[in-house]
Motif scaffolding. Structure first.
Motif, mmCIF file in Angstrom:
data_model
loop_
_atom_site.group_PDB
_atom_site.id
_atom_site.type_symbol
_atom_site.label_atom_id
_atom_site.label_comp_id
_atom_site.label_asym_id
_atom_site.label_seq_id
_atom_site.Cartn_x
_atom_site.Cartn_y
_atom_site.Cartn_z
ATOM 1 N N TYR A 58 0.844 -1.197 0.000
ATOM 2 C CA TYR A 58 0.000 0.000 0.000
ATOM 3 C C TYR A 58 0.875 1.241 0.000
ATOM 4 O O TYR A 58 2.022 1.208 0.429
ATOM 5 C CB TYR A 58 -0.900 0.021 1.243
ATOM 6 C CG TYR A 58 -1.989 -1.018 1.204
ATOM 7 C CD1 TYR A 58 -3.224 -0.736 0.645
ATOM 8 C CD2 TYR A 58 -1.771 -2.286 1.721
ATOM 9 C CE1 TYR A 58 -4.219 -1.692 0.601
ATOM 10 C CE2 TYR A 58 -2.761 -3.252 1.685
ATOM 11 C CZ TYR A 58 -3.982 -2.947 1.123
ATOM 12 O OH TYR A 58 -4.962 -3.897 1.080
ATOM 13 N N ILE A 59 0.285 2.320 -0.460
ATOM 14 C CA ILE A 59 0.969 3.607 -0.407
ATOM 15 C C ILE A 59 0.033 4.620 0.261
ATOM 16 O O ILE A 59 -1.176 4.619 0.021
ATOM 17 C CB ILE A 59 1.401 4.083 -1.807
ATOM 18 C CG1 ILE A 59 2.207 5.377 -1.705
ATOM 19 C CG2 ILE A 59 0.209 4.265 -2.715
ATOM 20 C CD1 ILE A 59 2.888 5.767 -2.994
ATOM 21 N N LYS A 60 0.603 5.431 1.119
ATOM 22 C CA LYS A 60 -0.130 6.506 1.790
ATOM 23 C C LYS A 60 0.665 7.783 1.553
ATOM 24 O O LYS A 60 1.861 7.831 1.858
ATOM 25 C CB LYS A 60 -0.245 6.212 3.278
ATOM 26 C CG LYS A 60 -0.922 7.298 4.079
ATOM 27 C CD LYS A 60 -0.943 6.914 5.551
ATOM 28 C CE LYS A 60 -1.453 8.046 6.387
ATOM 29 N NZ LYS A 60 -1.404 7.741 7.816
ATOM 30 N N PHE A 61 0.015 8.787 0.978
ATOM 31 C CA PHE A 61 0.739 10.014 0.675
ATOM 32 C C PHE A 61 -0.195 11.213 0.600
ATOM 33 O O PHE A 61 -1.407 11.071 0.473
ATOM 34 C CB PHE A 61 1.515 9.876 -0.645
ATOM 35 C CG PHE A 61 0.647 9.726 -1.868
ATOM 36 C CD1 PHE A 61 0.351 10.813 -2.671
ATOM 37 C CD2 PHE A 61 0.144 8.491 -2.227
ATOM 38 C CE1 PHE A 61 -0.443 10.669 -3.801
ATOM 39 C CE2 PHE A 61 -0.633 8.330 -3.353
ATOM 40 C CZ PHE A 61 -0.935 9.419 -4.143
ATOM 41 N N ARG A 62 0.396 12.371 0.707
ATOM 42 C CA ARG A 62 -0.271 13.648 0.445
ATOM 43 C C ARG A 62 0.366 14.228 -0.801
ATOM 44 O O ARG A 62 1.557 14.032 -1.035
ATOM 45 C CB ARG A 62 -0.114 14.611 1.609
ATOM 46 C CG ARG A 62 -0.874 14.203 2.836
ATOM 47 C CD ARG A 62 -0.901 15.353 3.841
ATOM 48 N NE ARG A 62 -1.815 15.065 4.907
ATOM 49 C CZ ARG A 62 -3.129 15.326 4.863
ATOM 50 N NH1 ARG A 62 -3.646 15.888 3.805
ATOM 51 N NH2 ARG A 62 -3.898 15.025 5.873
ATOM 52 N N ALA A 63 -0.419 14.942 -1.574
ATOM 53 C CA ALA A 63 0.091 15.500 -2.827
ATOM 54 C C ALA A 63 -0.202 16.993 -2.894
ATOM 55 O O ALA A 63 -1.243 17.459 -2.439
ATOM 56 C CB ALA A 63 -0.543 14.794 -4.020
ATOM 57 N N LEU A 108 6.917 8.977 -10.310
ATOM 58 C CA LEU A 108 5.494 9.119 -9.996
ATOM 59 C C LEU A 108 5.015 10.532 -10.303
ATOM 60 O O LEU A 108 3.934 10.715 -10.879
ATOM 61 C CB LEU A 108 5.231 8.770 -8.535
ATOM 62 C CG LEU A 108 3.791 8.912 -8.061
ATOM 63 C CD1 LEU A 108 2.865 7.980 -8.836
ATOM 64 C CD2 LEU A 108 3.691 8.662 -6.570
ATOM 65 N N ALA A 109 5.794 11.535 -9.937
ATOM 66 C CA ALA A 109 5.403 12.928 -10.193
ATOM 67 C C ALA A 109 5.252 13.188 -11.687
ATOM 68 O O ALA A 109 4.307 13.863 -12.115
ATOM 69 C CB ALA A 109 6.428 13.884 -9.593
ATOM 70 N N ILE A 110 6.142 12.643 -12.503
ATOM 71 C CA ILE A 110 6.059 12.828 -13.956
ATOM 72 C C ILE A 110 4.809 12.146 -14.514
ATOM 73 O O ILE A 110 4.085 12.723 -15.340
ATOM 74 C CB ILE A 110 7.343 12.303 -14.628
ATOM 75 C CG1 ILE A 110 8.519 13.208 -14.282
ATOM 76 C CG2 ILE A 110 7.174 12.203 -16.139
ATOM 77 C CD1 ILE A 110 9.872 12.638 -14.650
ATOM 78 N N ALA A 111 4.530 10.936 -14.041
ATOM 79 C CA ALA A 111 3.346 10.208 -14.515
ATOM 80 C C ALA A 111 2.059 10.918 -14.100
ATOM 81 O O ALA A 111 1.115 11.035 -14.895
ATOM 82 C CB ALA A 111 3.360 8.783 -13.986
ATOM 83 N N LEU A 112 2.008 11.410 -12.859
ATOM 84 C CA LEU A 112 0.817 12.117 -12.392
ATOM 85 C C LEU A 112 0.616 13.430 -13.131
ATOM 86 O O LEU A 112 -0.518 13.805 -13.457
ATOM 87 C CB LEU A 112 0.908 12.366 -10.886
ATOM 88 C CG LEU A 112 0.742 11.150 -9.990
ATOM 89 C CD1 LEU A 112 0.958 11.531 -8.532
ATOM 90 C CD2 LEU A 112 -0.614 10.521 -10.178
ATOM 91 N N THR A 113 1.692 14.139 -13.413
ATOM 92 C CA THR A 113 1.585 15.398 -14.145
ATOM 93 C C THR A 113 0.989 15.163 -15.528
ATOM 94 O O THR A 113 0.083 15.886 -15.959
ATOM 95 C CB THR A 113 2.965 16.067 -14.268
ATOM 96 O OG1 THR A 113 3.481 16.299 -12.951
ATOM 97 C CG2 THR A 113 2.883 17.390 -15.002
ATOM 98 N N PHE A 128 4.209 17.808 -9.393
ATOM 99 C CA PHE A 128 3.679 17.373 -8.109
ATOM 100 C C PHE A 128 4.798 17.346 -7.091
ATOM 101 O O PHE A 128 5.956 17.100 -7.440
ATOM 102 C CB PHE A 128 3.117 15.941 -8.207
ATOM 103 C CG PHE A 128 1.698 15.861 -8.641
ATOM 104 C CD1 PHE A 128 0.682 15.724 -7.717
ATOM 105 C CD2 PHE A 128 1.373 15.904 -9.979
ATOM 106 C CE1 PHE A 128 -0.639 15.640 -8.112
ATOM 107 C CE2 PHE A 128 0.056 15.821 -10.386
ATOM 108 C CZ PHE A 128 -0.948 15.686 -9.452
ATOM 109 N N THR A 129 4.455 17.577 -5.838
ATOM 110 C CA THR A 129 5.353 17.331 -4.730
ATOM 111 C C THR A 129 4.604 16.470 -3.722
ATOM 112 O O THR A 129 3.369 16.446 -3.699
ATOM 113 C CB THR A 129 5.816 18.628 -4.028
ATOM 114 O OG1 THR A 129 4.674 19.304 -3.502
ATOM 115 C CG2 THR A 129 6.561 19.527 -4.987
#
Length: 137
Positions: A58-63, A108-113, A128-129
């Protein structure tokens, strides 16, 4: 004389440390260029072995989204539910080993962008950060 040099060194050191607070991935941004997503994300990752879901993790994060301009904030406000869904779909396609380390966060930031820019029609975002980022094996 030593006290004066020490005080100047402390003041200079404080100003350098203070200037780095708004530095994300080497690009200076004002607070108005940031769009923090309020709710945190908890998502199951893609399993290494499709037959064994325990290998997923699992992953838990804030963006926080880095915007090109303030106009993007209005469109993000209107489409926040879609943006959250796109973020979850994109993250759930990663294997936990792909997201580890600084290179994994950057990937991940590149894919989300790219994913979020695909759904925005009037504006775009630049990145994204991740203020909080935890992977549970």
């Amino acid at each position: 004389m030593k006290h004066i040099v020490f005080v100047l060194f402390c003041i200079l050191g404080f100003s350098v440390a203070y200037a780095d607070e708004n530095n994300y991935y080497g690009i200076y941004r004002n607070a108005k260029d940031l769009y923090p997503i309020e709710k945190e994300f908890i998502t199951m990752l893609k399993p290494v072995n499709p037959d064994d879901l325990r290998s997923a993790g699992y992953i838990k994060f804030r963006a926080t989204i880095i915007m090109h301009d303030k106009a993007a904030a209005k469109e993000l406000d209107a489409k926040i539910d879609i943006v959250r869904s796109v973020i979850v779909d994109t993250v759930s396609g990663f294997i936990k080993t792909d997201l580890q380390g600084a290179a994994g966060k950057q990937k991940l930031a590149i894919a989300l962008t790219a994913s979020v820019n695909a759904i925005l029609s009037d504006s775009s975002i630049s990145g994204f950060t991740f203020p909080d980022f935890v992977i549970q094996p």
